[in-house]
Design a protein around this motif. Structure first.
Motif, PDB file in Angstrom:
ATOM      1  N   THR A   1       3.120 -26.586  -0.713  1.00  0.00           N
ATOM      2  CA  THR A   1       3.739 -25.921   0.384  1.00  0.00           C
ATOM      3  C   THR A   1       5.286 -26.387   0.240  1.00  0.00           C
ATOM      4  O   THR A   1       5.380 -27.455  -0.359  1.00  0.00           O
ATOM      5  CB  THR A   1       3.025 -26.212   1.779  1.00  0.00           C
ATOM      6  OG1 THR A   1       3.048 -27.765   1.590  1.00  0.00           O
ATOM      7  CG2 THR A   1       1.490 -25.920   1.601  1.00  0.00           C
TER       8      THR A   1
ATOM      9  N   ALA B   1       9.098 -26.242   3.036  1.00  0.00           N
ATOM     10  CA  ALA B   1       9.458 -25.875   4.412  1.00  0.00           C
ATOM     11  C   ALA B   1      10.581 -24.727   4.287  1.00  0.00           C
ATOM     12  O   ALA B   1      11.517 -25.006   3.367  1.00  0.00           O
ATOM     13  CB  ALA B   1       9.888 -26.962   5.047  1.00  0.00           C
TER      14      ALA B   1
ATOM     15  N   TYR C   1      15.394 -23.464   1.477  1.00  0.00           N
ATOM     16  CA  TYR C   1      14.343 -24.146   1.607  1.00  0.00           C
ATOM     17  C   TYR C   1      14.807 -25.822   1.949  1.00  0.00           C
ATOM     18  O   TYR C   1      16.101 -25.852   2.248  1.00  0.00           O
ATOM     19  CB  TYR C   1      13.504 -24.351   0.377  1.00  0.00           C
ATOM     20  CG  TYR C   1      12.759 -22.939   0.180  1.00  0.00           C
ATOM     21  CD1 TYR C   1      11.505 -22.675   0.615  1.00  0.00           C
ATOM     22  CD2 TYR C   1      13.440 -22.160  -0.821  1.00  0.00           C
ATOM     23  CE1 TYR C   1      10.689 -21.750   0.417  1.00  0.00           C
ATOM     24  CE2 TYR C   1      12.635 -20.757  -0.897  1.00  0.00           C
ATOM     25  CZ  TYR C   1      11.206 -20.577  -0.287  1.00  0.00           C
ATOM     26  OH  TYR C   1      10.764 -19.493  -0.738  1.00  0.00           O
ATOM     27  N   TYR C   2      13.870 -26.556   2.227  1.00  0.00           N
ATOM     28  CA  TYR C   2      14.208 -28.032   2.955  1.00  0.00           C
ATOM     29  C   TYR C   2      15.150 -28.707   2.025  1.00  0.00           C
ATOM     30  O   TYR C   2      16.199 -28.851   2.426  1.00  0.00           O
ATOM     31  CB  TYR C   2      12.868 -28.735   3.075  1.00  0.00           C
ATOM     32  CG  TYR C   2      13.279 -30.008   3.641  1.00  0.00           C
ATOM     33  CD1 TYR C   2      14.065 -30.494   4.564  1.00  0.00           C
ATOM     34  CD2 TYR C   2      13.154 -31.102   2.443  1.00  0.00           C
ATOM     35  CE1 TYR C   2      14.312 -31.989   4.870  1.00  0.00           C
ATOM     36  CE2 TYR C   2      13.423 -32.506   2.768  1.00  0.00           C
ATOM     37  CZ  TYR C   2      13.999 -32.858   3.928  1.00  0.00           C
ATOM     38  OH  TYR C   2      14.258 -34.111   4.249  1.00  0.00           O
TER      39      TYR C   2
ATOM     40  N   TRP D   1      11.285 -24.701  11.021  1.00  0.00           N
ATOM     41  CA  TRP D   1      10.814 -24.700   9.819  1.00  0.00           C
ATOM     42  C   TRP D   1       9.405 -23.789   9.691  1.00  0.00           C
ATOM     43  O   TRP D   1       8.550 -24.020  10.554  1.00  0.00           O
ATOM     44  CB  TRP D   1      10.611 -26.053   9.187  1.00  0.00           C
ATOM     45  CG  TRP D   1      11.751 -26.887   9.089  1.00  0.00           C
ATOM     46  CD1 TRP D   1      12.163 -27.738   9.770  1.00  0.00           C
ATOM     47  CD2 TRP D   1      12.899 -26.620   8.202  1.00  0.00           C
ATOM     48  NE1 TRP D   1      13.546 -28.304   9.607  1.00  0.00           N
ATOM     49  CE2 TRP D   1      13.668 -27.592   8.302  1.00  0.00           C
ATOM     50  CE3 TRP D   1      12.990 -25.865   7.053  1.00  0.00           C
ATOM     51  CZ2 TRP D   1      14.947 -27.942   7.578  1.00  0.00           C
ATOM     52  CZ3 TRP D   1      14.221 -26.113   6.291  1.00  0.00           C
ATOM     53  CH2 TRP D   1      15.069 -27.345   6.402  1.00  0.00           C
TER      54      TRP D   1
ATOM     55  N   ARG E   1       6.279 -23.020   7.296  1.00  0.00           N
ATOM     56  CA  ARG E   1       5.613 -23.662   5.996  1.00  0.00           C
ATOM     57  C   ARG E   1       4.939 -22.455   5.181  1.00  0.00           C
ATOM     58  O   ARG E   1       4.274 -21.712   5.978  1.00  0.00           O
ATOM     59  CB  ARG E   1       4.396 -24.459   6.462  1.00  0.00           C
ATOM     60  CG  ARG E   1       3.782 -25.279   5.318  1.00  0.00           C
ATOM     61  CD  ARG E   1       3.086 -26.477   5.641  1.00  0.00           C
ATOM     62  NE  ARG E   1       3.673 -27.443   6.360  1.00  0.00           N
ATOM     63  CZ  ARG E   1       4.423 -28.643   5.906  1.00  0.00           C
ATOM     64  NH1 ARG E   1       4.457 -28.582   4.386  1.00  0.00           N
ATOM     65  NH2 ARG E   1       5.043 -29.542   6.454  1.00  0.00           N
TER      66      ARG E   1
ATOM     67  N   THR F   1       3.273 -21.272   1.307  1.00  0.00           N
ATOM     68  CA  THR F   1       2.805 -21.754   0.253  1.00  0.00           C
ATOM     69  C   THR F   1       3.262 -21.048  -1.077  1.00  0.00           C
ATOM     70  O   THR F   1       3.501 -19.845  -1.047  1.00  0.00           O
ATOM     71  CB  THR F   1       1.187 -21.586   0.279  1.00  0.00           C
ATOM     72  OG1 THR F   1       0.952 -20.228   0.388  1.00  0.00           O
ATOM     73  CG2 THR F   1       0.624 -22.204   1.276  1.00  0.00           C
TER      74      THR F   1
END
Length: 102
Positions: free
Chosen positions: A76, A78, A86-87, A97, A99, A101
């Protein structure tokens, strides 16, 4: 070593009992001739000795635990839909955020 000793001792004892129980069986003939009783008492004693020793000194059973195979966990990350990053690329996300996959 114990197993062999018990086998031999049991074989000799059973062979002695089998030969003395037979009234017309083998006898000791002095001199060069020796024992003329055949091989049957010794064979019966040896087989019985092996059977007794094998039953008494059998190794313990080994039980193995079942092996479990776990499926791999999904990866996974964020994701920030507002700026499309993305994070690790962005440190803040004003809209929150999501989540995802992969």
């Amino acid at each position: 070593m114990k197993k062999l000793l018990i086998c031999l001792l049991t074989g000799v004892m059973l062979a002695g009992m089998a030969s003395s129980a037979s009234a017309h069986g083998g006898r000791w003939h002095g001199g060069y001739g020796g024992w003329r009783g055949g091989w049957a008492p010794f064979a019966v004693g040896a087989v019985a000795g092996v059977a007794v020793a094998n039953a008494y000194y059998r190794p313990p059973r080994v039980y193995y635990a079942p092996q479990y195979v776990y499926p791999p966990q999904p990866q996974t990350a964020a994701y920030c839909p507002e700026n499309g990053l993305y994070y690790p690329q962005t440190q803040a996300c004003p809209s929150g955020w999501q989540r995802v996959t992969y």
